[in-house]
Design an enzyme around this catalytic site. Structure first.
Site, short mmCIF file in Angstrom:
data_model
loop_
_atom_site.label_atom_id
_atom_site.label_comp_id
_atom_site.label_asym_id
_atom_site.label_seq_id
_atom_site.Cartn_x
_atom_site.Cartn_y
_atom_site.Cartn_z
CE1 TYR A 124 -3.08 -3.24 2.66
CE2 TYR A 124 -1.84 -3.70 4.64
CZ TYR A 124 -1.88 -3.30 3.32
OH TYR A 124 -0.72 -2.99 2.66
CE LYS A 171 -5.79 1.58 -12.15
NZ LYS A 171 -4.78 2.16 -13.03
CG ASP A 204 -1.98 4.09 -12.76
OD1 ASP A 204 -2.71 4.97 -12.29
OD2 ASP A 204 -2.34 3.35 -13.70
CG ASP A 228 1.86 -0.98 3.07
OD1 ASP A 228 2.90 -0.48 3.52
OD2 ASP A 228 1.61 -2.20 3.15
#
Ligand code: ATP
Length: 332
Positions: A124, A171, A204, A228
């Site tokens: 972002y 991740k 995930d 988000d």
């Protein structure tokens, strides 16, 4: 005591849900002076920008803002007002509690999660450019400073609210440097909070585990993008976006707004559920130290939900935004 608060009605359903929340806040009997400021798509015509500088000045001066959703065009157009506000005012902690509501039919019961999302960096940062036609680069920024700060916020929140466990979501198997740094910072902060169990989960897998059983989790600590996405996922556990409140907290100011967007599909039709923003208003009351009033607002929302007589369309009812506001206000 009078509170001067910057009020940003926003776009789409924003003005409708903001009016509903102001109705409920007025019913608390507390004295609010609302400094109304126009931001978002509605500001562009008059001011040539979605976030005029005087809006930022107003929030800086009042230190508290209450905001409806502002529209963010997809792919083109002006930059997100939310991202600009959060970055410019350094509202680094996005706090999003997700709790099962009484009387609301949803897939799960007893969900009680707190999501803490870093609000100022990651993908972002807005650093995107065309390298050569057909090739675009988007830069993900992760810093030790922001990661440590958000981890400290989450652990301090856990300590002060009796939360037992924080799961850092990442991740780092793929983004070894950026997410690796985020995890290093979380681990370092966790050492100072031995009473809070700390663990880590790949994003995930976290999504799958959440869908299997969200009650296994207590607090989630995430970078901006994962936060988000996972927030919207979790809103689905408790009846959808119409019930998911949020707060953006910094050292100098705080801004309260629901998780949902401007919902152009239902704007201007008195169909929007104002409860998410009304619950965000309760978070604002917590922040202002008005604990009793905050509890009265939350209890009034719960009572209306439990009765099940007045519900908006998203919850299977036929009541309008204004009716819901009135029903809650009379119970505050
Ligand atoms: P934006 O681009 O501003 O984020 P969006 O349409 O992409 O807008 P949302 O505004 O969050 O995303 O809406 C997603 C879906 O949820 C829409 O179908 C919308 O009608 C619904 N929705 C969002 N907020 C509410 C609400 N408060 N009450 C009822 N339905 C809502």
């Amino acid at each position: 005591m009078s509170y001067t608060v910057t009020l940003i009605p926003g776009d789409g359903i924003g003005p409708e849900v903001v009016a509903a929340a102001v109705r409920v806040l007025t019913a608390t009997g507390l004295d609010f002076e609302w400094e109304t400021q126009i931001a978002g798509a509605s500001a562009i015509g008059e001011h040539g920008t979605a976030l005029p500088p005087h809006v930022l000045e107003s929030v800086r001066r009042n230190k508290v803002a209450f905001k409806g959703p502002t529209e963010t065009p997809v792919g083109t157009g002006h930059r997100s007002v939310n991202v600009e506000l959060r970055k410019t005012l350094d509202l680094y902690a996005n706090l999003r509690p997700v709790q099962t509501m009484p009387g609301v039919k949803s897939r799960y019961t007893d969900v009680d999660l707190v999501i803490v999302r870093e609000n100022t960096e990651d993908l972002y940062s807005g650093l995107e450019h065309v390298v050569v036609p057909g090739v675009v680069e988007s830069i993900k920024i992760i810093t030790e400073k922001a990661s440590t700060r958000i981890a400290k916020y989450a652990f301090a929140y856990a300590r002060s609210h009796g939360r037992k466990r924080i799961t850092a979501v990442h991740k780092a198997n793929i983004m070894k440097l950026s997410d690796g740094l985020f995890l290093d910072c979380c681990r370092a902060v966790a050492k100072d909070y031995p009473e809070v169990t700390y663990d880590e989960m790949i994003v995930d897998n976290t999504c799958m585990q959440l869908v299997l059983d969200p009650t296994r989790f207590d607090m989630l600590l995430l970078e901006n993008l994962y936060g988000d996405i996972v927030s919207d996922l979790c809103a689905g556990f408790i009846g959808g976006l119409g019930l998911a409140p949020g707060a953006n907290i910094g050292d100098e100011a705080a801004l309260f707004e629901a998780v949902h967007g401007s919902a152009p599909d239902i704007a201007g039709k008195n169909l929007a559920n104002p409860m998410a923003l009304i619950l965000s208003a309760a978070m604002m009351l917590d922040h202002l130290g008005e604990q009793q009033a905050a509890d009265r607002v939350r209890n009034a929302v719960h009572a209306v939900l439990k009765e099940g007589q007045k519900l908006t369309r998203d919850l299977g009812g036929t009541a309008g935004t204004t009716e819901i506001a009135e029903a809650i206000a009379t119970k505050v």
